[in-house]
Structure formats: structure tokens, C-alpha cells
Design a protein around this motif. Structure first.
Motif, PDB file in Angstrom:
ATOM      1  N   TRP A  98      30.358  73.687  93.830  1.00  0.00           N
ATOM      2  CA  TRP A  98      28.836  73.738  93.370  1.00  0.00           C
ATOM      3  C   TRP A  98      28.186  73.342  94.665  1.00  0.00           C
ATOM      4  O   TRP A  98      27.765  72.073  94.964  1.00  0.00           O
ATOM      5  N   GLY A  99      27.815  74.399  95.543  1.00  0.00           N
ATOM      6  CA  GLY A  99      27.131  73.931  97.040  1.00  0.00           C
ATOM      7  C   GLY A  99      28.088  73.292  97.684  1.00  0.00           C
ATOM      8  O   GLY A  99      29.121  73.504  97.848  1.00  0.00           O
ATOM      9  N   ASN A 100      27.506  71.700  98.007  1.00  0.00           N
ATOM     10  CA  ASN A 100      28.239  71.213  98.876  1.00  0.00           C
ATOM     11  C   ASN A 100      28.910  70.057  98.102  1.00  0.00           C
ATOM     12  O   ASN A 100      29.549  69.373  98.646  1.00  0.00           O
ATOM     13  N   TYR A 101      29.067  70.359  96.704  1.00  0.00           N
ATOM     14  CA  TYR A 101      29.654  69.446  95.797  1.00  0.00           C
ATOM     15  C   TYR A 101      30.746  69.926  95.307  1.00  0.00           C
ATOM     16  O   TYR A 101      30.963  71.051  95.186  1.00  0.00           O
ATOM     17  N   ILE A 102      31.739  69.037  94.927  1.00  0.00           N
ATOM     18  CA  ILE A 102      32.988  69.696  93.900  1.00  0.00           C
ATOM     19  C   ILE A 102      32.566  69.952  92.621  1.00  0.00           C
ATOM     20  O   ILE A 102      31.565  69.086  91.952  1.00  0.00           O
TER      21      ILE A 102
ATOM     22  N   ALA B   2      26.582  65.930  91.245  1.00  0.00           N
ATOM     23  CA  ALA B   2      26.150  67.310  91.470  1.00  0.00           C
ATOM     24  C   ALA B   2      25.273  67.660  90.134  1.00  0.00           C
ATOM     25  O   ALA B   2      24.195  68.194  90.563  1.00  0.00           O
ATOM     26  N   LEU B   3      25.757  67.467  89.150  1.00  0.00           N
ATOM     27  CA  LEU B   3      24.786  67.673  87.997  1.00  0.00           C
ATOM     28  C   LEU B   3      23.512  66.794  87.954  1.00  0.00           C
ATOM     29  O   LEU B   3      22.648  67.275  87.643  1.00  0.00           O
ATOM     30  N   LYS B   4      23.620  65.733  88.665  1.00  0.00           N
ATOM     31  CA  LYS B   4      22.106  65.264  88.730  1.00  0.00           C
ATOM     32  C   LYS B   4      21.231  65.785  89.737  1.00  0.00           C
ATOM     33  O   LYS B   4      20.250  65.939  89.626  1.00  0.00           O
ATOM     34  N   LYS B   5      21.773  66.137  90.774  1.00  0.00           N
ATOM     35  CA  LYS B   5      21.097  66.715  92.086  1.00  0.00           C
ATOM     36  C   LYS B   5      20.425  68.100  91.563  1.00  0.00           C
ATOM     37  O   LYS B   5      19.420  68.596  91.978  1.00  0.00           O
ATOM     38  N   LEU B   6      21.183  68.637  90.903  1.00  0.00           N
ATOM     39  CA  LEU B   6      21.200  70.049  90.204  1.00  0.00           C
ATOM     40  C   LEU B   6      20.140  70.269  88.943  1.00  0.00           C
ATOM     41  O   LEU B   6      19.814  71.257  88.410  1.00  0.00           O
ATOM     42  N   GLY B   7      19.778  69.049  88.498  1.00  0.00           N
ATOM     43  CA  GLY B   7      18.946  68.917  87.263  1.00  0.00           C
ATOM     44  C   GLY B   7      19.476  69.312  86.123  1.00  0.00           C
ATOM     45  O   GLY B   7      18.793  69.759  85.048  1.00  0.00           O
TER      46      GLY B   7
END
Length: 299
Positions: free
Chosen positions: A67-71, A77-82
């Protein structure tokens, strides 16, 4: 992203879903990196998932879902993506499809990367976190006394009319209702991801394993446990559970944990594969009765 990570990303290229599936089938992985699991979760959360591959001498040696720069599947990633809190898949162990003989820098961010990758991924960081992996039923696992006590609990439970029903014998809508009700009875608040729970269970239904406990046709205990078989091991994730406190004298939570682990152990043994049955993050002392700590890393 610093210049060194950018430099290492030049070795990676986007690959089709079918190529990722082949890599997973060849080298294995874990529950959260299973192609159908991560594809299904990404669709539900409306996060575009890409598959990246690393080649050496024109041969694929590693593959990762991103997911973007995350596995993909990473809690960070879930936190960063809201998207944090929309679904509950626990704190799953991340094992990626990789050739066993490589030594690489992984240029994507992730948490809970398995210690199985220590020989392969150079840039792993140890922040002192660990997952709890069930001790199992082999000679180095649960003690004789531990097994005797829990089998006695099961006999007493059954003598008083207790029953086991396979979780995947229950329709999704009913299963969802049982889980949400028993979770709230046990904890006093709603389960994380309750709004999407039915859709999550529908997407991941074929990966569910274990049982639901009943007394007089009333469900009294449930655990959400997902299982995938890989070429190297059986990967099992115990995500969360619910119990009706009115039946605590029957020790339904312990009975369910014992029988679910035993069922997974028997299946792993029938396939002649190691069992990696995770209780998630090592954040509670009770888990140490059931598990050994296994360090996890981040990038």
C-alpha cells in the motif's frame, strides 16, 4: 524516504497478481500476506494494492504486496491511511514470499515482520516487540499436567450438555451476530470493525477455523481464528474472541483455546509442517500460559 531506500527501490518492479500468487505458492508466507486475504482486505478498505517483485539475473527472488510505501496489511499503514479501526485482523505475523538464499534491503515499511526473515532482510530493526506463538502438543509444548487439566475441563463441559460446532458450519450473518454479541458481553464495548464485520467474515470465510461452544443451543464462546497452509508451515492467527460471562464456571475461553490449537496441530501434523499459531502481540501475561515469545521486527 531517504536516498538509501530510494536507491534500493530501483531493484523492485511492479508485478501482476498472478506472479505474486506463484511466488507465495513457491516460497510461502503468512495469513496476512496470502494473496486472497490481502486482496480481499484491500478491496473492503478501498486501498489500492500493488505487488512488487525483486529480480536477480532476470529471476524473481522476492515478492511483496504494498500500500504505497508500506507492506499491505501493516497496522502503521492503516493508521497513516486513515483506516485504523475499520477492520480487526489482530497483529498478524508478516512472512513474505522470498527465496531462502537472498540477502536484501526491504525498501517498504512494515511492522511485525517475522524473525524467520532475519537471514534474508538486512534492514530489520528490533524494538523489543514479540508475538506469542502457541506451544503446541509436541514433546516441547504443553506439559502433561496442562493437557490433563484442560481435557478434564472439556469432559465436564460435555457432561453438562456442552457442544462444539465448527465455526465454518455457521452462515456468515449468524456468525457475525454471535461474535458481536459475545464480544460485547465479554468486554463491555463493541468489537473493533463491527460496521464491516459481516463483509470481512464473508471475504475471509474460507480461512476461518475452530469451533463455537454451545450449551442448550445457546452460543457461549467464540474465537475468530484464521488459518492458511503454506509450503513451509501452517500459519494461524487468533484475532479476538467473545465469551458469555454467565458461563465462566465452565472455563469456555480456555476450552476453546485448547481445542482450537489441538485441531490446528493435528492438521499441521497431517501435512508434516510446523505450526505457527499466533495469539498476537505479547502484551498480556495470560498468553504466556499458552505461548512462547517470538521476536518481530520492523523496517
Amino acid at each position: 524516504m531517504n536516498w538509501l531506500i530510494k536507491w534500493h527501490m530501483r531493484h523492485w518492479t511492479t508485478i501482476p497478481y498472478s506472479t505474486y500468487c506463484k511466488a507465495y505458492n513457491q516460497w510461502g508466507g503468512s495469513f496476512i500476506t496470502h494473496p486472497e486475504v490481502i486482496q480481499g482486505i484491500s478491496e473492503l478498505l478501498e486501498i489500492p494494492v500493488m505487488f512488487q517483485g525483486r529480480y536477480e539475473d532476470d529471476k524473481l527472488v522476492a515478492a511483496v504486496p504494498t500500500w504505497g510505501n508500506y507492506i499491505a496489511g501493516s497496522k502503521t499503514a492503516l493508521k497513516k491511511l486513515g483506516k485504523r479501526g475499520l477492520i480487526d485482523v489482530g497483529n498478524p505475523e508478516v512472512i513474505l514470499p522470498m527465496s531462502p538464499n537472498i540477502r536484501i534491503v526491504l525498501p517498504y515499511k512494515s511492522d511485525f515482520i517475522s524473525g524467520e526473515h532475519q537471514p534474508q532482510i538486512i534492514n530489520l530493526k528490533n524494538k523489543g516487540k514479540a508475538l506469542c506463538l502457541a506451544k503446541g502438543f509436541h514433546s516441547d509444548g504443553f506439559s502433561k499436567k496442562f493437557k490433563y487439566n484442560h481435557r478434564r475441563e472439556i469432559r465436564l463441559f460435555q457432561n453438562e450438555g456442552g457442544e462444539f460446532k465448527p465455526i465454518n458450519s455457521i452462515a456468515v450473518d449468524q456468525l457475525c451476530a454471535i461474535y458481536l454479541e459475545l464480544f460485547e458481553k465479554r468486554w463491555g464495548f463493541s468489537a473493533k470493525g463491527s460496521a464491516l464485520m459481516s463483509k470481512v467474515l464473508d471475504k475471509l470465510y474460507t480461512f476461518l477455523t475452530g469451533n463455537i461452544l454451545y450449551i442448550a443451543d445457546e452460543p457461549i464462546a467464540i474465537q475468530l481464528v484464521y488459518q492458511v497452509e503454506t509450503v513451509n508451515h501452517l500459519s494461524v492467527e487468533y484475532v479476538n474472541g467473545g465469551v458469555n460471562p454467565a458461563y465462566k464456571n465452565h472455563s469456555p475461553g480456555s476450552i476453546l483455546s485448547f481445542t482450537n490449537i489441538q485441531q490446528a496441530q493435528e492438521f499441521a501434523d497431517s501435512k508434516n509442517k510446523p505450526l505457527r499459531y499466533s495469539f498476537g502481540l505479547a502484551d498480556n501475561d495470560y498468553k504466556l500460559r499458552w505461548c512462547n515469545k517470538s521476536p518481530v521486527f520492523l523496517t
